[in-house]
Design an enzyme around this catalytic site. Structure first.
Site, PDB file in Angstrom:
ATOM      1  N   GLU A  68       1.236  -0.597  -5.005  1.00  0.00           N
ATOM      2  CA  GLU A  68       0.288   0.483  -5.272  1.00  0.00           C
ATOM      3  C   GLU A  68       1.098   1.762  -5.465  1.00  0.00           C
ATOM      4  O   GLU A  68       1.822   2.199  -4.570  1.00  0.00           O
ATOM      5  CB  GLU A  68      -0.688   0.678  -4.121  1.00  0.00           C
ATOM      6  CG  GLU A  68      -1.722   1.757  -4.451  1.00  0.00           C
ATOM      7  CD  GLU A  68      -2.425   2.320  -3.220  1.00  0.00           C
ATOM      8  OE1 GLU A  68      -3.564   2.811  -3.386  1.00  0.00           O
ATOM      9  OE2 GLU A  68      -1.852   2.315  -2.134  1.00  0.00           O
ATOM     10  N   ASP A 119       0.821  -1.208   0.000  1.00  0.00           N
ATOM     11  CA  ASP A 119       0.000   0.000   0.000  1.00  0.00           C
ATOM     12  C   ASP A 119       0.857   1.262   0.000  1.00  0.00           C
ATOM     13  O   ASP A 119       1.842   1.359   0.753  1.00  0.00           O
ATOM     14  CB  ASP A 119      -0.902  -0.013   1.236  1.00  0.00           C
ATOM     15  CG  ASP A 119      -1.795   1.205   1.325  1.00  0.00           C
ATOM     16  OD1 ASP A 119      -2.740   1.303   0.533  1.00  0.00           O
ATOM     17  OD2 ASP A 119      -1.520   2.070   2.176  1.00  0.00           O
TER      18      ASP A 119
END
Length: 535
Positions: A272, A209
């Site tokens: 990401e 993330d």
């Protein structure tokens, strides 16, 4: 995934061209009646995911957390938050997935923790404790203001004053999410130990993330202003984020992550990477054999329209150069408004959604399907008084729409839509009630059955799964490209407009169409797809 596929695609790893289903645990299935989805609920509904033909599932954060940002503020990287269950529930979920032939990918949040993490609680106590430098601390300017002009993603300065240290700490997101100092070797090693913990429990990969936020410019250089911001919703929009993220030293840490992953065999890493430098960073993070496997592209997630030019540009951004990584595509997720509403109105939506799902399964790269997309769910309308997302509340009504993409899945026509047995943490969306899984199972023409069909097509043809891609149109409204592998060619035609479009001369066998068509047909109806095996 079948052994035949691995051999057919020249022994490529399982994730190359995989279809991955994203589960947002709070909203998938509530097994214990507290109104919040949980790990046991995922296990209960695992057969649904397997029935789609997916290769694996990505489970969004379930770690111990005060839930300031619904799990992306981690207080214990190795713990399961009680609202989701415990480690036993996690192990049972992984075991059930593996029994069904599904891989399990989980989030890892390495750029920041919760303010309640033990590391931060120790770091903030003094400037000379063992973890004093595990977070990003800085002295104020002489007038007491923050060290520089950096702005957080959710609005306002990226710095919060802490009286105990007499310093500011950095947070690129909420003030409850202090940034780790990932430059620090001890922090890196601690995070790699977290990775090993979950790999040892059997996970098959990680989505990393906000990875490009994991390192900052240690000189704390001011970010320059954007001359003409495209949007002015947040203070974040007014800056070029050259110095609070995207630092070159991050590559060294990425290679350390890859080294750990490679020690566990066929594991998968998905970065990401968002922001104005994403195109460059995605290539850097996945280049060669010693970095990450894939990058999660944002090309479609916040696009106002799905156009041929948007798709052509995304295809062109991954031309297949030597050492190039492998892209992953998603049309919606837990942060972005659902594509069914973002791109089309109610009348055109059913046919257009089928066309979009066919397109997603024909793109070169991994296809990530967000829960509910297999039902064609539109974005939910959530009243202000029902909002839970701190970003939505702060920026109402100009929000990212995260709550509207996070409402509970609808499984049946019961009072709680089969999600649970009591009121859910977000209201069940009215339009979603009629689109529940049971109803679509009973309708052979439903979007659910169509989703299975397009995933089956992808899995049956190596050219779609792992082949190269070439755009075969020269612009205009018709989107046409060809997928190729080992002498096998599949032509893909898409009309993303509300009017019929002329088709070029096509010959071959029709593999898939949104309507009744023949290869010699010279017109493609509005919001239609035609997939033809030409060789």
């Amino acid at each position: 995934m079948s052994e035949a596929f691995v051999k057919g695609c020249e022994g490529l790893p399982w994730w190359r061209g995989a279809v991955i289903y994203q589960v947002y645990p709070r909203s998938f299935r509530d097994s214990n009646g507290d109104g919040i989805g949980d790990l046991a609920g995922i296990t209960e509904k695992m057969e649904h995911i397997a029935s789609l033909g997916c290769d694996g599932l990505w489970v969004s954060p379930f770690f111990t957390s005060p839930m300031a940002d619904f799990g992306y503020d981690v207080a214990d990287y190795r713990g399961v938050d009680p609202i989701f269950g415990d480690l036993g529930d996690f192990d049972a979920m992984v075991a059930r997935a593996h029994d069904l032939g599904l891989k399990v990918i989980i989030d890892q949040v390495y750029s920041h923790t919760s303010i309640e993490h033990a590391w931060f609680e120790e770091s903030r106590q003094s400037r000379d404790n063992a973890k004093a430098d595990w977070y990003v601390w800085a002295d104020p300017k002489p007038d007491g203001s923050p060290p520089n002009n950096w702005q957080s993603v959710f609005g306002g300065p990226s710095w919060t004053w802490d009286a105990r240290r007499g310093q500011y700490y950095l947070h690129n997101f909420l003030k409850e999410q202090p940034d780790l100092n990932v430059h620090h070797p001890e922090v890196q090693e601690a995070l790699l130990q977290v990775a090993r913990f979950w790999l040892d429990r059997g996970v098959d990969g990680f989505r990393l993330d906000a990875l490009n936020f994991a390192m900052h410019d240690r000189a704390l250089t001011d970010n320059p202003p954007v001359a003409e911001p495209k949007q002015r919703t947040r203070s974040f929009d007014f800056q070029h984020h050259y110095h609070n993220q995207s630092q070159p030293e991050l590559i060294g840490f990425i290679e350390r992550i890859a080294e750990v992953m490679n020690g566990y065999g066929a594991r998968f890493t998905l970065a990401e990477v968002g922001g104005e430098q994403a195109a460059r960073e995605m290539k850097e993070f996945t280049h060669g054999q010693d970095r990450l496997n894939s990058a999660y592209g944002f090309d479609y997630l916040y696009a106002d329209k799905l156009t041929p030019q948007l798709v052509r540009e995304a295809i062109a951004s991954w031309p297949g150069e030597e050492g190039e990584g492998w892209p992953s595509w998603a049309f919606s997720n837990h942060d972005a408004p659902r594509f069914a509403s973002r791109w089309w109105g109610e009348e055109e939506r059913p046919r257009a959604v089928k066309t979009a799902l066919a397109l997603l399964m024909c793109l070169k790269g991994n296809a990530i399907l967000y829960q509910g997309e297999e039902l064609g769910l539109p974005q939910a309308e959530v009243a202000y008084e029902d909002l839970q997302d701190p970003e939505a509340i702060a920026n109402w009504p100009l929000t990212l729409g995260r709550d509207g993409a996070r409402t509970p899945m609808t499984w049946t026509d019961s009072a709680c839509a089969g999600f649970g047995s009591t009121d859910s943490w977000l209201p069940i969306a009215g339009p979603h009630r009629a689109m529940h899984v049971a109803a679509q199972e009973a309708d052979a023409e439903s979007i659910l059955h169509w989703t299975r069909k397009v995933i089956a097509l992808r899995n049956a043809h190596e050219a779609l799964r792992c082949g190269e891609v070439e755009v075969i149109d020269e612009g205009g409204d018709l989107l046409a490209f060809e997928r190729r592998h080992a002498g096998h060619r599949i032509a893909c035609y898409f009309n993303l407009t509300a009017a019929p479009l002329a088709l070029p001369e096509v010959s071959g066998s029709v593999l898939l169409a949104t309507g009744d068509v023949a290869p010699d047909q010279r017109e493609l109806a509005a919001f239609s797809a035609l997939i033809v095996e030409t060789q």
